[in-house]
Design a protein around this motif. Structure first.
Motif, PDB file in Angstrom:
ATOM      1  N   ALA A 144       3.714  92.714 114.706  1.00  0.00           N
ATOM      2  CA  ALA A 144       4.275  93.759 115.124  1.00  0.00           C
ATOM      3  C   ALA A 144       3.354  94.999 115.104  1.00  0.00           C
ATOM      4  O   ALA A 144       3.426  95.809 115.932  1.00  0.00           O
ATOM      5  CB  ALA A 144       5.654  94.059 114.240  1.00  0.00           C
ATOM      6  N   ARG A 145       2.407  95.131 114.180  1.00  0.00           N
ATOM      7  CA  ARG A 145       1.513  96.075 114.227  1.00  0.00           C
ATOM      8  C   ARG A 145       0.542  96.076 115.225  1.00  0.00           C
ATOM      9  O   ARG A 145       0.108  97.136 115.875  1.00  0.00           O
ATOM     10  CB  ARG A 145       0.566  95.956 112.913  1.00  0.00           C
ATOM     11  N   TRP A 146       0.080  94.945 115.666  1.00  0.00           N
ATOM     12  CA  TRP A 146      -0.706  94.739 117.160  1.00  0.00           C
ATOM     13  C   TRP A 146      -0.084  95.021 118.000  1.00  0.00           C
ATOM     14  O   TRP A 146      -0.566  95.799 119.035  1.00  0.00           O
ATOM     15  CB  TRP A 146      -1.198  93.300 117.128  1.00  0.00           C
ATOM     16  N   ILE A 147       1.238  94.915 118.139  1.00  0.00           N
ATOM     17  CA  ILE A 147       2.131  95.133 119.329  1.00  0.00           C
ATOM     18  C   ILE A 147       2.162  96.620 119.562  1.00  0.00           C
ATOM     19  O   ILE A 147       2.084  97.379 120.466  1.00  0.00           O
ATOM     20  CB  ILE A 147       3.462  94.406 119.199  1.00  0.00           C
ATOM     21  N   ASP A 148       2.588  97.404 118.261  1.00  0.00           N
ATOM     22  CA  ASP A 148       2.603  98.695 118.320  1.00  0.00           C
ATOM     23  C   ASP A 148       1.159  99.362 118.676  1.00  0.00           C
ATOM     24  O   ASP A 148       1.163 100.452 119.348  1.00  0.00           O
ATOM     25  CB  ASP A 148       2.768  99.174 116.697  1.00  0.00           C
ATOM     26  N   LEU A 149       0.081  98.729 118.443  1.00  0.00           N
ATOM     27  CA  LEU A 149      -1.316  99.324 118.788  1.00  0.00           C
ATOM     28  C   LEU A 149      -1.353  99.231 120.220  1.00  0.00           C
ATOM     29  O   LEU A 149      -1.651 100.332 120.891  1.00  0.00           O
ATOM     30  CB  LEU A 149      -2.454  98.628 118.070  1.00  0.00           C
ATOM     31  N   ILE A 150      -0.789  98.158 120.719  1.00  0.00           N
ATOM     32  CA  ILE A 150      -1.017  97.978 122.484  1.00  0.00           C
ATOM     33  C   ILE A 150      -0.090  98.875 122.978  1.00  0.00           C
ATOM     34  O   ILE A 150      -0.377  99.569 123.986  1.00  0.00           O
ATOM     35  CB  ILE A 150      -0.845  96.545 122.819  1.00  0.00           C
TER      36      ILE A 150
END
Length: 220
Positions: A144-150
């Motif tokens: 989810a952290r990577w999704i938030d970054l994108i």
């Protein structure tokens, strides 16, 4: 064993108890990267084998961890932290670049971070899967952290007029799945391409998501 033993305090050999504890923990995690990320893998490793690989005792193991699952959890977070640090450093250096170039910087940093050591890929994409509900929750939280970054990158591109305005929540989730799947398959030798070619393909996927057919940036 349900809890950690009490850690001694005071100085020994010129180092504090906290420094000695940090060194022991690092040695256990280094050994876990070798064993979990290589042979025999997480499920084939015992506390005794891990302690031997670290050059420490099982008593010292239980001073730091409750069990092997705690070690895998800590190692998974560490591997993700390394990749995230590389990406954030790269993005800081890419400030002001055109969207396509900025995206290439992002994915090149991520791809090189997670593929630099095949053992990191195994920890992130293989060994963590199906161990326990707790680790599954941790895995999804880090994803989810990577999704938030994108999503943040997409929203910033929209604000600059470089991308079509819309809710990128689902698109970012699907895209991260594509990123992880492609990098895993490439590292396993199932994709006949160089890492740069993989990164280029990811950039094309992202630009296609941000700039759908028929959309054009507003005139400056």
């Amino acid at each position: 064993m349900t809890g950690r033993l009490k850690t001694p305090t005071g100085r020994y050999g010129g180092r504090t108890a906290e420094e000695r504890q940090a060194e022991r923990r690092r040695r256990f995690l280094d050994a876990a990267l070798r064993l979990f990320g290589g042979t025999p893998g997480y499920r084939g490793t015992t506390v005794a084998a891990l302690s031997q690989a670290a050059g420490l005792s099982t008593r010292q193991f239980y001073e730091e961890f409750r069990g092997l699952e705690d070690v895998l959890a800590a190692l998974h977070l560490q591997v993700n932290d390394w990749a995230e640090e590389a990406v954030l450093d790269a993005l800081a250096s890419a400030e002001g670049l055109p969207l396509a170039e900025r995206a290439a910087v992002l994915f090149r940093a991520y791809a090189r971070g997670v593929t630099r050591d095949p053992r990191r890929i195994r920890i992130t994409f293989v060994e963590i899967i199906g161990v326990s509900p707790h680790l599954e929750e941790q895995r999804l939280a880090r994803r989810a952290r990577w999704i938030d970054l994108i999503r943040a990158e997409a929203d910033a591109a929209v604000a600059r007029g470089d991308a079509a305005p819309r809710d990128y929540r689902l698109a970012a989730t699907a895209f991260i799945g594509s990123v992880n799947g492609l990098l895993h398959d490439w590292s396993a030798g199932w994709v006949d391409a160089t890492l740069d070619e993989v990164v280029d393909e990811l950039v094309r996927l992202l630009l296609g998501m941000l700039r759908p057919e028929g959309w054009r940036p507003a005139a400056g």
